[in-house]
Design an enzyme around this catalytic site. Structure first.
Site, short mmCIF file in Angstrom:
data_model
loop_
_atom_site.label_atom_id
_atom_site.label_comp_id
_atom_site.label_asym_id
_atom_site.label_seq_id
_atom_site.Cartn_x
_atom_site.Cartn_y
_atom_site.Cartn_z
CB CYS A 1 -19.18 10.10 3.98
SG CYS A 1 -18.92 9.45 5.62
NE ARG B 1 -16.23 8.93 -2.00
CZ ARG B 1 -15.43 9.94 -2.27
NH1 ARG B 1 -15.10 10.18 -3.52
NH2 ARG B 1 -14.96 10.71 -1.34
CD1 TRP C 1 -16.21 3.21 5.07
CD2 TRP C 1 -14.95 4.61 6.27
NE1 TRP C 1 -15.03 2.57 5.35
CE2 TRP C 1 -14.24 3.40 6.09
CE3 TRP C 1 -14.33 5.62 6.99
CZ2 TRP C 1 -12.96 3.18 6.60
CZ3 TRP C 1 -13.06 5.41 7.51
CH2 TRP C 1 -12.40 4.19 7.31
CG ASN D 1 -19.31 13.55 2.88
OD1 ASN D 1 -20.15 12.84 3.43
ND2 ASN D 1 -18.97 13.40 1.61
N GLY D 2 -17.41 15.31 6.57
CA GLY D 2 -16.49 16.17 7.30
C GLY D 2 -16.66 15.97 8.79
CD GLU E 1 1.58 0.38 -4.16
OE1 GLU E 1 1.72 1.01 -3.10
OE2 GLU E 1 0.48 0.32 -4.77
CE LYS F 1 -2.05 -1.72 -3.84
NZ LYS F 1 -2.16 -0.39 -4.02
CD GLU G 1 -4.45 -1.29 -0.47
OE1 GLU G 1 -5.06 -0.23 -0.45
OE2 GLU G 1 -3.74 -1.63 -1.44
CG HIS H 1 19.31 -4.43 11.10
ND1 HIS H 1 20.49 -4.61 11.78
CD2 HIS H 1 19.66 -4.08 9.83
CE1 HIS H 1 21.51 -4.37 10.97
NE2 HIS H 1 21.02 -4.04 9.78
CE LYS I 1 -9.50 4.66 -5.91
NZ LYS I 1 -8.37 3.74 -6.04
#
Ligand code: G6P
Length: 593
Positions: free
Chosen positions: A2, A27, A71, A97-98, A466, A470, A473, A489, A588
């Site tokens: 948000c 964001r 969001w 926000n929150g 990572e 990527k 995402e 395993h 973000k």
């Protein structure tokens, strides 16, 4: 996540609010809205993007307003649940926000007192509380309302009765921007960079009373002075500079960032690190906490510090650390957070600080929340990162971790010479970016698969994580990163000709084991893409495809390997036609737990 924006000044607020909101699109959001105050309040909101909203809203006269991009976390995305929220009289509008933990209790009380609610979100209690307490002064009504609220908030509110903007924060970022005869509020500095780079930070539990020419800050009933300061970023940083996507532009910025970070004269860093981070190394391991890509940077940091400083390091997800109680005596920690706003990471910092621990923050955002609560801060110099998937901020975090090691390693040891070699890494990274055709082809090849495994060992194990992150995402291909030795395993059960494996091979003590792992994978007829040093004929002989990586000392191989993996993911996502910079469902900056 948000975003909050607000404007008060000489100009019409509406176009400025749209522009500020557009700067926060990166964001992620699913609905948005604005409120403009004139003689009355005009409030428009919808589950549209900002451009679409702007097309359906009439021209509104008024030089004071607030806006929000939401969001959804509490209540589905809908017009009613979008912000701004307002009270029964339509006199007070609020963006928030929150999370308000006790909103259900408050809502029940307010309904019993005759208030009428139209949404299912927590925020709506705020305008109703303001309505209840309002006696002609907005900040006093907000202050009173906040006494009732348990939770976290960044709030901006306006009323048709007074020409001012009132803002408040607790555990959620909010800053005030200062222009000529105008003032701004925003949850993220990016929102206001087109208008000003002069900012005033609102700290925890403070209320800002903002007019077009003045900012007053109130804490526990008393007014306090707060200096404004200038930030370095400017609005040019938010352009794509001719690249098709922000992500690609940000990938290409990395050699410069590595170079700059490795040259930065981090004042006192050596003293900080040796007196705080390395001290008590026999008693408790150094703790590194982070989330997402920053966590992967932390894992690389573990290898760097253990190899160069001779300390033991424990790396944890901040989100997990927050839910178990034990903090060993003399714990000292490094937290890594690009945004400085990740809720789980901030919670971990508070927990450590309450236990009396030293916490060093590594962040990219000047004045972000983590900088207010950590013991000390080291800034990365990545500049503003727009693409949701972290690339340049990740490399900048790695560069800072290497820089710490360079400054603190014992100069008498051979390791100091090795670290001095870091200076060439920027050029090596540039080398990869000059020759991307092969990576592009392989990225497009991966785009045809549904599952991809990434494997690595040692310092490149986090890079496998990572690389997989990527890919998933931005291309929505299911990808998993594994320590190569762990493949047997479990994951081996999934291997087949339709599950390619990307293997990261470094010429360190893991080399032979990696070659064996590639051979094992090959027995399942799995297509293997190997990242290998350009002169490695052994790997070239056994892998199906190779990505040539410039030769570097293996300790630095994460910095070059990750650049290749970012590009691989980028080209896979591009081939699939994905929204690379703004992947679905992701944000973000994750400001809720
Ligand atoms: C979100 C972002 C990731 C980032 C993570 C941690 O999930 O999409 O790119 O790595 O948050 O963010 P931080 O700002 O704490 O590094």
């Amino acid at each position: 996540m948000c975003g909050i924006v607000g404007y008060i000044g000489a100009r019409q607020a509406q176009p400025i609010l749209y522009n500020c909101l557009a700067k926060l699109e990166y964001r992620g959001y699913d609905s948005c809205g604005i409120a403009i105050s004139n003689e009355n309040l005009s409030i428009y909101k919808d589950t549209l993007n900002i451009n679409e909203l702007a097309k359906i809203v009439p021209i509104l006269q008024g030089t004071t307003g607030i806006g929000h991009s939401r969001w959804a976390t509490c209540g589905e995305p809908s017009i009613c649940n979008a912000h701004p929220h307002y009270d029964c009289t339509g006199k007070f509008a609020v963006v928030h926000n929150g999370i308000i933990h006790n909103y259900e209790i408050l809502k029940k009380q307010l309904i019993a007192e005759g208030h009428h609610f139209i949404s299912s979100v927590d925020t709506e209690v705020i305008p109703h509380l303001i309505e209840k307490y309002y006696k002609g002064n907005l900040e006093e009504a907000l202050e009173e309302a906040l006494h009732n609220i348990v939770g976290s908030y960044a709030i901006a509110t306006i009323t048709s009765g007074e020409n001012k903007l009132v803002a408040a924060r607790k555990d959620s970022p909010l800053i005030i921007g200062v222009g000529e005869s105008e003032r701004f509020v925003a949850s993220d500095v990016m929102a206001m960079l087109d208008y000003t780079n002069r900012i005033v930070h609102l700290e925890e539990n403070e209320i800002g009373i903002i007019t077009d020419s003045n900012v007053k800050i109130k804490h526990k009933g008393s007014y306090i002075q707060r200096k404004e300061h200038k930030i370095e970023w400017n609005s040019n940083a938010t352009g794509k500079m001719g690249f098709e996507h922000y992500m690609l532009k940000e990938i290409y910025e990395q050699p410069r960032i590595i170079g700059d970070t490795l040259k930065t004269d981090y004042r006192n860093i050596k003293q900080i690190v040796s007196s705080q981070v390395v001290k008590d190394k026999e008693i408790a391991p150094l703790l590194i906490l982070a989330c997402g890509s920053s966590y992967h940077a932390g894992l690389v940091g573990k290898y760097i510090f253990e190899m160069t400083l001779g300390i033991s390091v424990r790396v944890e997800f901040a989100s997990e650390f927050n839910y178990y109680g034990h903090i060993p005596t003399k714990t000292r920690a490094i937290v890594i957070t690009q945004s400085g706003e990740t809720a789980d990471t901030l919670k971990a910092v508070r927990k450590l600080r309450q236990a009396g621990c030293y916490v060093l923050a590594i962040t990219n955002v000047i004045g972000s929340s983590v900088t207010h609560i950590a013991s000390e801060t080291i800034y990365t110099h990545a500049g503003c990162e727009i693409s949701v998937a972290a690339t340049k901020s990740f490399i900048a975090e790695l560069a800072v971790l290497y820089r710490i090691a360079m400054l603190c390693a014992d100069k008498r040891l051979e390791i100091a010479d090795i670290l001095a070699g870091a200076k060439q890494i920027a050029d090596k990274g540039r080398g990869i970016l000059d020759e991307t055709d092969g990576i592009k082809e392989l990225g497009e090849y991966l785009a045809g698969y549904n599952t991809v495994f990434y494997i690595g060992r040692g310092i490149n194990y986090p890079i496998a994580l990572e690389g997989a992150l990527k890919l998933k995402e931005i291309s929505y291909i299911h990808a998993e990163g594994y320590a190569a030795g762990e493949m047997k395993h479990g994951p081996f059960a999934l291997l087949s000709p339709v599950t390619p494996v990307v293997a990261i091979v470094a010429r360190d003590n893991t080399y032979e084991a990696m070659i064996n792992n590639i051979r094992e994978v090959k027995t399942r007829k799995v297509p293997v893409i190997a990242l290998m040093e350009e002169d490695d004929d052994v790997v070239r002989g056994i892998a199906d495809f190779v990505i040539n990586i410039p030769c570097v000392n293996p300790i630095f191989s994460p910095m070059v390997n990750v650049v290749a993996l970012q590009l691989l993911a980028y080209y896979a996502a591009r081939k699939r036609g994905c929204a690379i910079d703004f992947p679905r469902n992701l944000a973000k900056s994750v400001t809720v737990e």
